[in-house]
Design an enzyme around this catalytic site. Structure first.
Site, PDB file in Angstrom:
ATOM      1  N   ASN A   9       0.965  -1.667   0.187  1.00  0.00           N
ATOM      2  CA  ASN A   9      -0.300   0.068   0.102  1.00  0.00           C
ATOM      3  C   ASN A   9       0.450   1.051   0.064  1.00  0.00           C
ATOM      4  OD1 ASN A   9      -1.929   2.254   0.152  1.00  0.00           O
ATOM      5  ND2 ASN A   9      -2.508   1.380   2.745  1.00  0.00           N
ATOM      6  N   LYS A  11       0.116   4.438  -0.100  1.00  0.00           N
ATOM      7  CA  LYS A  11      -0.488   5.554   0.198  1.00  0.00           C
ATOM      8  C   LYS A  11      -0.167   6.907  -0.752  1.00  0.00           C
ATOM      9  CE  LYS A  11       0.256   3.383   5.130  1.00  0.00           C
ATOM     10  NZ  LYS A  11       0.134   3.672   6.171  1.00  0.00           N
ATOM     11  N   HIS A  95      -9.517   1.248   5.170  1.00  0.00           N
ATOM     12  CA  HIS A  95      -8.647   1.594   5.310  1.00  0.00           C
ATOM     13  C   HIS A  95      -8.419   2.473   6.349  1.00  0.00           C
ATOM     14  CE1 HIS A  95      -4.207   2.936   6.003  1.00  0.00           C
ATOM     15  NE2 HIS A  95      -3.516   1.207   5.602  1.00  0.00           N
ATOM     16  N   GLU A  97      -6.906   5.007   7.875  1.00  0.00           N
ATOM     17  CA  GLU A  97      -6.483   6.058   7.207  1.00  0.00           C
ATOM     18  C   GLU A  97      -7.877   6.524   6.749  1.00  0.00           C
ATOM     19  OE1 GLU A  97      -2.988   5.825   5.516  1.00  0.00           O
ATOM     20  OE2 GLU A  97      -2.621   4.955   7.320  1.00  0.00           O
ATOM     21  N   GLU A 167      -5.223  -4.968  11.116  1.00  0.00           N
ATOM     22  CA  GLU A 167      -3.835  -3.502  10.770  1.00  0.00           C
ATOM     23  C   GLU A 167      -4.380  -2.973  12.161  1.00  0.00           C
ATOM     24  OE1 GLU A 167      -2.539  -2.699   7.038  1.00  0.00           O
ATOM     25  OE2 GLU A 167      -3.893  -1.251   7.548  1.00  0.00           O
ATOM     26  N   GLY A 173       2.647   2.540  10.282  1.00  0.00           N
ATOM     27  CA  GLY A 173       3.714   3.698  10.688  1.00  0.00           C
ATOM     28  C   GLY A 173       4.161   3.888  11.905  1.00  0.00           C
ATOM     29  N   SER A 213       3.535  -1.801  10.797  1.00  0.00           N
ATOM     30  CA  SER A 213       5.148  -1.819  10.903  1.00  0.00           C
ATOM     31  C   SER A 213       5.698  -3.377  10.083  1.00  0.00           C
ATOM     32  CB  SER A 213       5.429  -1.401  11.875  1.00  0.00           C
ATOM     33  OG  SER A 213       5.306   0.221  12.376  1.00  0.00           O
TER      34      SER A 213
HETATM   35  P1  13P Z   1       3.479   0.895   7.696  1.00  0.00           P
HETATM   36  O1  13P Z   1       3.647  -0.387   7.052  1.00  0.00           O
HETATM   37  O2  13P Z   1       3.706   1.689   6.806  1.00  0.00           O
HETATM   38  O3  13P Z   1       2.942   0.842   9.176  1.00  0.00           O
HETATM   39  O4  13P Z   1       1.929   0.571   7.112  1.00  0.00           O
HETATM   40  C1  13P Z   1       1.124  -0.157   7.047  1.00  0.00           C
HETATM   41  C2  13P Z   1      -0.136   0.046   6.870  1.00  0.00           C
HETATM   42  O5  13P Z   1      -0.882   1.013   6.771  1.00  0.00           O
HETATM   43  C3  13P Z   1      -0.486  -0.658   4.912  1.00  0.00           C
HETATM   44  O6  13P Z   1      -1.716  -0.614   5.062  1.00  0.00           O
END
Ligand code: 13P
Length: 251
Positions: A9, A11, A95, A97, A167, A173, A213
């Site tokens: 992903n 982003k 997601h 976010e 997640e 992150g 992560s």
């Molecule tokens: P990270 O791997 O940067 O923690 O992000 C995970 C994520 O949100 C994947 O959709």
């Protein structure tokens, strides 16, 4: 036996030129690998160059979001059919976010999931608790509500093939990864809940990814857990070498 699925992903990272270069370098690194499904989910503006770069390879294309309507006056939105015609097979939905910054409720996620499946896209549906929810020990309640909410209108036939990504929001992150035991416990819980909704055969064949992560250094242990069937990778997916390391850890 569930085939592992590793998705990147990206982003809101990489312009269309950078995306093509990154995709090309990932294709070179994973070209001989057959045992794992690999999916790249770049921003909308990069779907076309990434689609070009992965042509003829085993790498698949996915988007990070979509609208639930087929077309119309929805300024700034993208439909399932637009994604399909660009070669997408997958779409990430719900997601954290999107839930946090764009107010996507379980109802909105459900509408998107339904529309994606009707159109022939495979949704990767994200669920997970915040730090506060984990501290309050309501992780399972939260995840159960999200899973039920996303899939409540589907028949078993419609649900089949859908991918779920667990997640934990506090692990995204942050460099904080759920321990393999913490992740396995929730994955197993999700699978049991899917069995309750759609029967145990479908639950057994449903792939549940871990995200938060995930890196080459922690991927092997997470992916060795009985109910962890892949990863949804953020930061580490932006580096071809790290992404390759995670894919190899899934073999
Ligand atoms: P990270 O791997 O940067 O923690 O992000 C995970 C994520 O949100 C994947 O959709």
């Amino acid at each position: 036996m569930r085939k592992k699925i590793i998705a990147g992903n990206w982003k809101m990272n990489k312009n269309h030129t950078e995306s093509g270069t990154l995709a090309q370098s990932i294709v070179e690194k994973v070209s001989g690998i057959r045992g794992v499904d690999v999916v790249l989910c770049p921003p909308f503006t990069s779907l076309s160059p990434v689609g070009e770069a992965i042509k003829g390879s085993t790498v698949a294309l996915g988007a990070q979001n979509m609208h639930w309507e087929k077309e119309g006056a929805y300024t700034g939105e993208i439909s399932a059919n637009m994604l399909l015609t660009l070669g997408c097979q997958f779409v990430i939905l719900g997601h954290s976010e999107r839930r946090a910054y764009f107010h996507e409720s379980d109802e909105i996620v459900a509408k998107k999931v339904n529309a994606a499946i009707q159109a022939g896209l495979t949704p990767i549906v994200c669920v997970g608790e915040t730090r506060e929810e984990r501290e309050k020990e309501i992780t399972k309640e939260v995840v159960k509500r999200q899973v039920t909410g996303a899939f409540r209108e589907l028949t078993a036939d419609e649900f089949e093939g859908t991918v779920i990504a667990y997640e934990p929001v506090w692990a995204i992150g942050t460099g904080l990864t759920a321990t393999s035991e913490q992740a396995q416990e929730v994955h197993e819980f999700i699978r049991r809940h899917i069995a309750g909704m759609f029967g145990s055969d479908l639950a057994e064949s449903t792939r549940i990814q871990y995200g938060g992560s995930m890196k080459p250094g922690n991927a092997r242990e997470l992916l060795a857990q009985a109910d962890i069937d892949g990863g949804l990778i953020g930061g580490a997916a932006l580096d071809a070498g790290s992404f390759e390391g995670i894919i190899r850890a899934a073999l």
